[in-house]
Design an enzyme around this catalytic site. Sequence first.
Site, PDB file in Angstrom:
ATOM      1  N   MET A   1       0.841  -1.184   0.000  1.00  0.00           N
ATOM      2  CA  MET A   1       0.000   0.000   0.000  1.00  0.00           C
ATOM      3  C   MET A   1       0.880   1.240   0.000  1.00  0.00           C
ATOM      4  O   MET A   1       1.695   1.420   0.906  1.00  0.00           O
ATOM      5  CB  MET A   1      -0.927   0.001   1.212  1.00  0.00           C
ATOM      6  N   SER A   2       0.735   2.064  -1.021  1.00  0.00           N
ATOM      7  CA  SER A   2       1.536   3.280  -1.132  1.00  0.00           C
ATOM      8  C   SER A   2       0.837   4.483  -0.523  1.00  0.00           C
ATOM      9  O   SER A   2       1.414   5.568  -0.464  1.00  0.00           O
ATOM     10  CB  SER A   2       1.827   3.573  -2.606  1.00  0.00           C
ATOM     11  N   GLY A   3      -0.421   4.320  -0.116  1.00  0.00           N
ATOM     12  CA  GLY A   3      -1.188   5.453   0.364  1.00  0.00           C
ATOM     13  C   GLY A   3      -1.969   6.145  -0.730  1.00  0.00           C
ATOM     14  O   GLY A   3      -2.765   7.046  -0.458  1.00  0.00           O
ATOM     15  N   GLY A   4      -1.767   5.729  -1.973  1.00  0.00           N
ATOM     16  CA  GLY A   4      -2.504   6.295  -3.090  1.00  0.00           C
ATOM     17  C   GLY A   4      -3.846   5.612  -3.289  1.00  0.00           C
ATOM     18  O   GLY A   4      -4.164   4.598  -2.647  1.00  0.00           O
ATOM     19  N   ASP A   6      -5.031   3.872  -5.828  1.00  0.00           N
ATOM     20  CA  ASP A   6      -5.065   2.560  -6.469  1.00  0.00           C
ATOM     21  C   ASP A   6      -4.833   1.429  -5.470  1.00  0.00           C
ATOM     22  O   ASP A   6      -5.613   0.481  -5.396  1.00  0.00           O
ATOM     23  CB  ASP A   6      -4.027   2.495  -7.592  1.00  0.00           C
ATOM     24  N   MET A  26       6.297  -0.270   1.714  1.00  0.00           N
ATOM     25  CA  MET A  26       7.754  -0.323   1.657  1.00  0.00           C
ATOM     26  C   MET A  26       8.355   1.046   1.982  1.00  0.00           C
ATOM     27  O   MET A  26       7.899   2.057   1.471  1.00  0.00           O
ATOM     28  CB  MET A  26       8.226  -0.737   0.265  1.00  0.00           C
ATOM     29  N   CYS A  96      12.435  -2.303  -9.710  1.00  0.00           N
ATOM     30  CA  CYS A  96      11.763  -2.196  -8.407  1.00  0.00           C
ATOM     31  C   CYS A  96      10.576  -3.147  -8.349  1.00  0.00           C
ATOM     32  O   CYS A  96      10.345  -3.810  -7.327  1.00  0.00           O
ATOM     33  CB  CYS A  96      11.319  -0.764  -8.160  1.00  0.00           C
ATOM     34  N   GLY A 120      -2.070  -2.272  -6.698  1.00  0.00           N
ATOM     35  CA  GLY A 120      -3.045  -1.460  -7.412  1.00  0.00           C
ATOM     36  C   GLY A 120      -2.700  -1.239  -8.868  1.00  0.00           C
ATOM     37  O   GLY A 120      -3.150  -0.250  -9.464  1.00  0.00           O
ATOM     38  N   CYS A 193      10.735   7.860  -7.589  1.00  0.00           N
ATOM     39  CA  CYS A 193      10.466   8.136  -6.174  1.00  0.00           C
ATOM     40  C   CYS A 193      11.683   8.699  -5.446  1.00  0.00           C
ATOM     41  O   CYS A 193      11.523   9.503  -4.519  1.00  0.00           O
ATOM     42  CB  CYS A 193       9.949   6.885  -5.477  1.00  0.00           C
TER      43      CYS A 193
END
Length: 355
Positions: A1-4, A6, A26, A96, A120, A193
């Site tokens: 989960m990136s917080g975005g 999707d 991550m 990545c 996502g 990133c």
Amino acid sequence: MSGGVDSTVAALLLRDQGYEVIGLTMKVWDYESSGCQSRETGCCSVDAIHDARDTAVKFGFPHYVLDLRKEFEEKIIQNFISEYLAGHTPNPCVLCNKYMKWEDLLRKADQLGCHYIATGHYAKVINENGRWFLRKGADTEKDQTYVLWGLSQESLSRTLFPLGELTKPEVREIARSHGMTHIAGKSESFDICFIPDNDYRSFLKNRVPGLEQKVQGGQFVTSDGKVLGPHEGYPFYTIGQRKGLVVAVGYPLYVNRIEPETNRVVLGPREELNRNSLIAGSLNFLKTETFDQSTLFRVCIRYHDSGSMAHIELLPGDKMRITFEKAVQGVTPGQSVVFYDGDDLLGGGIILNDQ
């Protein structure tokens, strides 16, 4: 989960479908030192980690932050630097995905007793004839199969893509319907990133001591060897670049070749970017491991490339030659080349040269 939006919606959909969900985020970079902690986009933001955790708390599933900074430095950052020093233009997202988002996360999934990982990404995982492969997602504008070609059969067999049948507007609406209005309205990130200001040249200068002195004294030249003037150093240019060349000849010039061994950057008119073939290595085959050399496949040499028809010839040493039906522009060593049969991703590799 990136917080975005999707990855958030992917988690919510799986939870609603009855899966036992565990959120993993991550940490791959020292965000505070790179100045991206205040950003609201992508996996770079510290705020994004907080948003992922808040989602997990709100919907009642565990969340962990996985510290992969050491692995990211070794597998992604060092490759990024070495590729530019070799005169190539890397795509760190491909590596990545392969190493960090799948292989490392699958090891963590094993520790947590999870069989699947889910992301996502806008793509579909298909299993046919004993092979796992990718198919383009329903939202063709968001299709992300290009950056996923490096995934192994083992990784794909344990992957879920909940957004494969959805469009981006539908995903945003699902977030809103779950009360996640802040996340639903988040903008998208297209930057690397670990380079929040999108200035890879400054990054290289900061990470490679004395780089500017090592590469100074190079020349812009034409394809027939005529010297056009000095440049700042071959790692600071990419194939197809037009802006920032500071050379005037009365017509537009483009970078069409980078020669690290001589510190020369070859410039020419746009038509000199035309290439009829390329050689690729580091191959990974998904749907099939054999190719009929008489068959034309759709080949993409960059993200969001509509593709060109080409023949594929397997070569010794884990390499292939791709010969285009019509000349293409912008063949860039270090970038990925992927090949499709309709919407099905057959595989991909890293462009080695434009022969």
